[in-house]
Design an enzyme around this catalytic site. Structure first.
Site, PDB file in Angstrom:
ATOM      1  N   ASP A 143       0.833  -1.298  -0.106  1.00 20.35           N
ATOM      2  CA  ASP A 143      -0.035  -0.059  -0.043  1.00 20.35           C
ATOM      3  C   ASP A 143       0.933   1.346   0.054  1.00 20.35           C
ATOM      4  OD1 ASP A 143      -2.234  -1.543  -0.013  1.00 20.35           O
ATOM      5  OD2 ASP A 143      -2.706  -1.015   2.210  1.00 20.35           O
ATOM      6  N   ARG A 187      -5.988  -0.168   1.870  1.00 23.98           N
ATOM      7  CA  ARG A 187      -6.933  -0.218   2.834  1.00 23.98           C
ATOM      8  C   ARG A 187      -7.434   1.325   3.495  1.00 23.98           C
ATOM      9  NH1 ARG A 187      -5.004  -4.534   6.690  1.00 23.98           N
ATOM     10  NH2 ARG A 187      -3.338  -3.143   6.596  1.00 23.98           N
TER      11      ARG A 187
HETATM   12  O1  F6P Z   1      -1.924  -3.858   3.838  1.00 22.48           O
HETATM   13  C1  F6P Z   1      -1.919  -4.633   2.527  1.00 22.48           C
HETATM   14  C2  F6P Z   1      -3.204  -5.144   1.971  1.00 22.48           C
HETATM   15  O2  F6P Z   1      -2.730  -5.730   0.866  1.00 22.48           O
HETATM   16  C3  F6P Z   1      -4.379  -4.126   2.181  1.00 22.48           C
HETATM   17  O3  F6P Z   1      -4.157  -3.268   0.964  1.00 22.48           O
HETATM   18  C4  F6P Z   1      -5.461  -5.167   2.146  1.00 22.48           C
HETATM   19  O4  F6P Z   1      -6.574  -4.473   2.628  1.00 22.48           O
HETATM   20  C5  F6P Z   1      -4.998  -5.937   3.234  1.00 22.48           C
HETATM   21  O5  F6P Z   1      -3.453  -6.108   2.912  1.00 22.48           O
HETATM   22  C6  F6P Z   1      -5.684  -7.399   2.870  1.00 22.48           C
HETATM   23  O6  F6P Z   1      -5.146  -8.578   3.790  1.00 22.48           O
HETATM   24  P1  F6P Z   1      -5.603  -9.911   3.788  1.00 22.48           P
HETATM   25  O7  F6P Z   1      -4.653 -10.671   3.059  1.00 22.48           O
HETATM   26  O8  F6P Z   1      -5.736 -10.317   5.122  1.00 22.48           O
HETATM   27  O9  F6P Z   1      -7.101 -10.069   2.978  1.00 22.48           O
END
Ligand code: F6P
Length: 354
Positions: A143, A187
């Site tokens: 991000d 996010r």
């Molecule tokens: O923080 C990195 C990220 O890729 C965010 O953009 C996203 O909301 C989150 O991780 C998703 O995480 P997970 O793998 O737990 O779904």
């Protein structure tokens, strides 16, 4: 004179392209430059709850991992030794098992730890450092929203993936005269949406930092039609804040779908939605990410050699530097709605739905 003989390395939080490049750089420089042994700790700090799962990483173990996505150590975005959750008699119990984690690191002969992770992992790392662990941090997130570093590795690769997807969606949008919505990750910050949107020639970009309305989105679609452009590409960051008129729609669906449905309803255009999701976290790291990850890994080892614990490596003005983890955590780097990138996008007709 450093008393370090053995260091541990772990990866926490969501994976990002370049994690293996950091691990490789840590193992290589620890061994070749300082003659230290490196222990790979699996699945973030969870690996120190069961020390028997940790094992030595040799030069052979890191051979060939530079171009590989993911992390050979495994990761978790749930493990927090200060709030460790278990189920006992059908109930969730939260415990502080940080003492155990510190004791197990000592049992493994680990003199210092390199923790590679995002903001959440840095917060845990800071608490472990305050509890007595010799720890240095390496920042990571696709991000690119950590304020202490200009860039995090993984972002460039994610940007390539998202841009490539928008390029591909262009042809269908144009051929079928459709509104195509592409949801990308982000996010809390809109960096991937903004930069992939500009790089991929999007017409509308929705980011958490700029409030939008469906009315103005549809007005932009209509404006394009008045120029004879019968298709529109809308790039949406997953972290956008829905306008009041859409809040009733939010039922756990990806926001890209909600935006697509709202445009279809109001503008009566044919709309399709693609949610890129975790493909943005996968794949082989770009050369930029491999180099940044390697620089971070080497710098983290040097910080340990210099006894600079409680620090995190970072990129500032193109140079690798170190900041106190305490000053780095919890400070998000978000898109400036009045900044040069947004102004550039607006200057070439990209709308932000505002
Ligand atoms: O923080 C990195 C990220 O890729 C965010 O953009 C996203 O909301 C989150 O991780 C998703 O995480 P997970 O793998 O737990 O779904």
């Amino acid at each position: 004179m450093s008393t370090i003989r053995c260091i541990g390395v772990c990866t926490g939080g969501g994976d990002a392209p370049g994690l293996n490049a950091v691990i490789r750089a840590v193992v290589k420089s620890a061994f070749l430059k300082y003659g230290w042994k490196v222990i790979g700790i699996p699945d973030g700090f969870d690996g120190l709850i069961w020390p028997e799962r940790s094992h030595e990483l040799t030069l052979k173990d890191v051979s060939g991992i530079l171009p590989r996505g993911g992390t050979i150590l495994g990761t978790t975005n749930r493990g927090d030794p200060f709030h460790y959750k278990t189920i006992e008699d059908g109930h969730e119990v939260v415990r502080d098992i940080s003492d155990q984690v510190l004791a197990n690191a000592a049992k493994l002969g680990i003199d210092a730890i390199i923790s590679i992770g995002g903001d959440g992992s840095m917060k845990i790392g800071l608490d472990l450092y305050r509890a007595g662990m010799n720890l240095v941090g390496v920042p990571k997130t696709i991000d690119n929203d950590l304020s202490a570093t200009e860039v995090t590795f993984g972002f460039d690769t994610a940007l390539h993936t998202a841009t490539d997807a928008i390029d591909k969606i262009h042809t269908t949008a144009e051929s079928h005269h459709r509104v195509m919505v592409v949801e990308v990750m982000g996010r809390d910050a809109g960096w991937i949406a903004l930069e992939a949107g500009i790089a991929g020639g999007a017409h509308i970009i929705l980011i958490p930092e700029i409030p939008f309305s469906i009315e103005s989105l549809c007005a932009h679609v209509a404006l394009r039609e008045s120029y004879g452009k019968r298709f529109t590409i809308v790039v949406v960051a997953e972290g956008i804040h829905l306008p009041p008129e859409m809040r009733h729609m939010s039922r756990g669906m990806p926001v890209g779908n909600l935006v697509g449905d709202a445009i279809a309803l109001m503008s009566r255009r044919e709309v399709r939605v693609s949610v890129l999701g975790h493909i943005q976290r996968g794949g082989s790291p770009s050369p930029y990410d491999r180099i940044l990850a390697t620089r971070f890994g080497v710098a983290a080892v040097d910080l340990i050699a210099a006894g600079q614990f409680g620090k995190m490596v970072c990129l500032q003005q193109e140079c690798i530097r170190a900041v106190d983890i305490a000053d780095a955590v919890g400070l998000l780097k978000t898109v400036n709605p009045a900044g040069e990138l947004v102004r550039t996008a607006r200057a070439i007709g990209i709308g932000f739905g505002d």
